[in-house]
Write a protein that holds these residues in place. Sequence first.
Motif, mmCIF file in Angstrom:
data_model
loop_
_atom_site.group_PDB
_atom_site.id
_atom_site.type_symbol
_atom_site.label_atom_id
_atom_site.label_comp_id
_atom_site.label_asym_id
_atom_site.label_seq_id
_atom_site.Cartn_x
_atom_site.Cartn_y
_atom_site.Cartn_z
ATOM 1 N N GLN A 1 -4.970 4.831 4.627
ATOM 2 C CA GLN A 1 -5.561 6.105 4.227
ATOM 3 C C GLN A 1 -7.074 5.992 4.112
ATOM 4 O OE1 GLN A 1 -3.055 8.146 1.571
ATOM 5 N NE2 GLN A 1 -4.718 9.236 0.596
ATOM 6 N N GLY A 2 -7.625 4.878 4.414
ATOM 7 C CA GLY A 2 -9.061 4.656 4.285
ATOM 8 C C GLY A 2 -9.284 3.273 3.715
ATOM 9 N N ILE A 3 -10.374 3.098 3.019
ATOM 10 C CA ILE A 3 -10.689 1.782 2.458
ATOM 11 C C ILE A 3 -10.115 1.572 1.074
ATOM 12 C CG2 ILE A 3 -12.782 1.542 3.836
ATOM 13 C CD1 ILE A 3 -14.357 2.376 1.337
ATOM 14 N N ARG B 1 1.605 13.953 12.721
ATOM 15 C CA ARG B 1 0.382 14.295 13.454
ATOM 16 C C ARG B 1 -0.722 14.773 12.520
ATOM 17 N NH1 ARG B 1 2.784 17.066 18.924
ATOM 18 N NH2 ARG B 1 3.779 15.169 19.663
ATOM 19 N N GLY B 2 -0.840 14.123 11.378
ATOM 20 C CA GLY B 2 -1.912 14.405 10.433
ATOM 21 C C GLY B 2 -1.621 15.495 9.422
ATOM 22 N N VAL B 3 -0.483 16.178 9.552
ATOM 23 C CA VAL B 3 -0.133 17.254 8.625
ATOM 24 C C VAL B 3 0.848 16.712 7.592
ATOM 25 C CG1 VAL B 3 0.948 19.530 8.397
ATOM 26 C CG2 VAL B 3 -0.455 18.996 10.416
ATOM 27 N N GLN B 4 0.517 16.886 6.323
ATOM 28 C CA GLN B 4 1.390 16.422 5.239
ATOM 29 C C GLN B 4 2.690 17.214 5.261
ATOM 30 O OE1 GLN B 4 0.123 14.225 2.586
ATOM 31 N NE2 GLN B 4 1.998 14.202 1.428
ATOM 32 N N ILE B 5 3.826 16.491 5.418
ATOM 33 C CA ILE B 5 5.128 17.157 5.458
ATOM 34 C C ILE B 5 6.061 16.674 4.350
ATOM 35 C CG2 ILE B 5 5.033 17.653 7.922
ATOM 36 C CD1 ILE B 5 6.991 15.265 8.323
ATOM 37 N N GLY B 6 5.629 15.676 3.588
ATOM 38 C CA GLY B 6 6.511 15.176 2.537
ATOM 39 C C GLY B 6 5.893 14.027 1.779
ATOM 40 N N ARG B 7 6.780 13.282 1.100
ATOM 41 C CA ARG B 7 6.314 12.152 0.290
ATOM 42 C C ARG B 7 7.425 11.109 0.198
ATOM 43 N NH1 ARG B 7 8.010 12.504 -5.215
ATOM 44 N NH2 ARG B 7 9.412 14.256 -5.478
ATOM 45 N N GLY C 1 0.791 -1.221 0.000
ATOM 46 C CA GLY C 1 0.000 0.000 0.000
ATOM 47 C C GLY C 1 0.824 1.273 0.000
ATOM 48 N N VAL C 2 2.136 1.148 0.209
ATOM 49 C CA VAL C 2 3.029 2.318 0.140
ATOM 50 C C VAL C 2 3.706 2.293 -1.216
ATOM 51 C CG1 VAL C 2 5.065 3.434 1.124
ATOM 52 C CG2 VAL C 2 3.423 2.308 2.628
ATOM 53 N N ASP C 3 3.725 3.425 -1.885
ATOM 54 C CA ASP C 3 4.324 3.505 -3.212
ATOM 55 C C ASP C 3 5.061 4.831 -3.340
ATOM 56 O OD1 ASP C 3 4.967 2.710 -5.755
ATOM 57 O OD2 ASP C 3 2.914 2.607 -6.482
ATOM 58 N N ILE C 4 5.830 4.975 -4.400
ATOM 59 C CA ILE C 4 6.489 6.246 -4.674
ATOM 60 C C ILE C 4 5.400 7.315 -4.770
ATOM 61 C CG2 ILE C 4 7.929 7.542 -6.302
ATOM 62 C CD1 ILE C 4 9.448 5.243 -4.993
ATOM 63 N N GLY C 5 5.571 8.394 -4.041
ATOM 64 C CA GLY C 5 4.581 9.465 -4.024
ATOM 65 C C GLY C 5 3.612 9.387 -2.862
ATOM 66 N N SER C 6 3.623 8.281 -2.101
ATOM 67 C CA SER C 6 2.753 8.186 -0.926
ATOM 68 C C SER C 6 3.090 9.306 0.042
ATOM 69 C CB SER C 6 2.922 6.842 -0.214
ATOM 70 O OG SER C 6 2.442 5.789 -1.004
ATOM 71 N N GLY C 7 2.081 9.791 0.743
ATOM 72 C CA GLY C 7 2.264 10.909 1.649
ATOM 73 C C GLY C 7 3.041 10.539 2.904
ATOM 74 N N ASN D 1 -1.739 3.450 1.622
ATOM 75 C CA ASN D 1 -1.223 3.774 2.939
ATOM 76 C C ASN D 1 -0.342 5.005 2.853
ATOM 77 O OD1 ASN D 1 -2.404 1.508 4.206
ATOM 78 N ND2 ASN D 1 -0.709 0.228 3.577
ATOM 79 N N TYR D 2 -0.112 5.612 3.994
ATOM 80 C CA TYR D 2 0.821 6.724 4.095
ATOM 81 C C TYR D 2 1.746 6.460 5.273
ATOM 82 C CZ TYR D 2 -2.064 8.477 7.945
ATOM 83 O OH TYR D 2 -2.742 8.604 9.127
ATOM 84 N N LEU D 3 2.824 7.217 5.352
ATOM 85 C CA LEU D 3 3.758 7.093 6.464
ATOM 86 C C LEU D 3 3.456 8.197 7.459
ATOM 87 C CD1 LEU D 3 7.081 6.326 4.571
ATOM 88 C CD2 LEU D 3 5.421 4.740 5.509
ATOM 89 N N ASP D 4 3.405 7.832 8.727
ATOM 90 C CA ASP D 4 3.063 8.790 9.767
ATOM 91 C C ASP D 4 4.159 8.825 10.809
ATOM 92 O OD1 ASP D 4 1.319 10.636 11.073
ATOM 93 O OD2 ASP D 4 0.781 9.052 12.483
ATOM 94 N N PHE D 5 4.673 10.025 11.096
ATOM 95 C CA PHE D 5 5.631 10.204 12.174
ATOM 96 C C PHE D 5 4.836 10.407 13.450
ATOM 97 C CE2 PHE D 5 8.304 10.422 8.785
ATOM 98 C CZ PHE D 5 9.514 11.068 8.939
#
Length: 193
Positions: A127-129, A60-66, A50-56, A133-137
């Motif tokens: 990221q939902g259904i 703490r819920g704020v997009q900081i990169g990819r 579910g993680v790919d190039i370009g995933s967020g 997926n995204y990476l979260d610090f």
Amino acid sequence: MSAKPNYFRLGSFVLLGFALFLAGLLAFGGGQMFRQKAYVETYVNGSVQGVDIGSGVKFRGVQIGRVIGIDFSFNLYDKTNIDQAKNYVVLVMEIDREIAPGIFDPASVEALKQNISEGLRVRIEPQGITGLNYLDFGYVDPERFPVLEVSWKPDHFYIPYAPGEITNFLDSINNIMREVEKLNIEEFSDNAL
């Protein structure tokens, strides 16, 4: 009788079109090219489905990169001792320093190490259904999720990995099922009677 082409007009038209293209590029996101970036990596000893190039990448819920790179550690680091190479998945992230100022600054390496000792980890979260997926610090219990020791020097800032909430939940269910399988129900019911 054919009309002679006006090369001055044609050249002016091409230059004007190119200038408008550049202005549009800068107005609609081209400014991202000039922002300062920091690069961070983590090593996952499980699946990164579910993680790919370009995933967020979020903090703490704020997009900081990819995510900008996905590879195996034995391709990048353990080339000298291939027999003992770890098969970790290396995730490389690009962090926007304007959104997260000071966090990934070479001058704040000691502060970053302190945050890691306090439980700063990268987690894969859904990221939902959609299956993406995204990476979260975020912060976790550092005793429960210790720093993964590696034998190489990372190319970028290194933030340890910890399993996400859903992964923890599924692991807990699997552990319960293994314990139930170990129980000898027949012997237990014979002793109870």
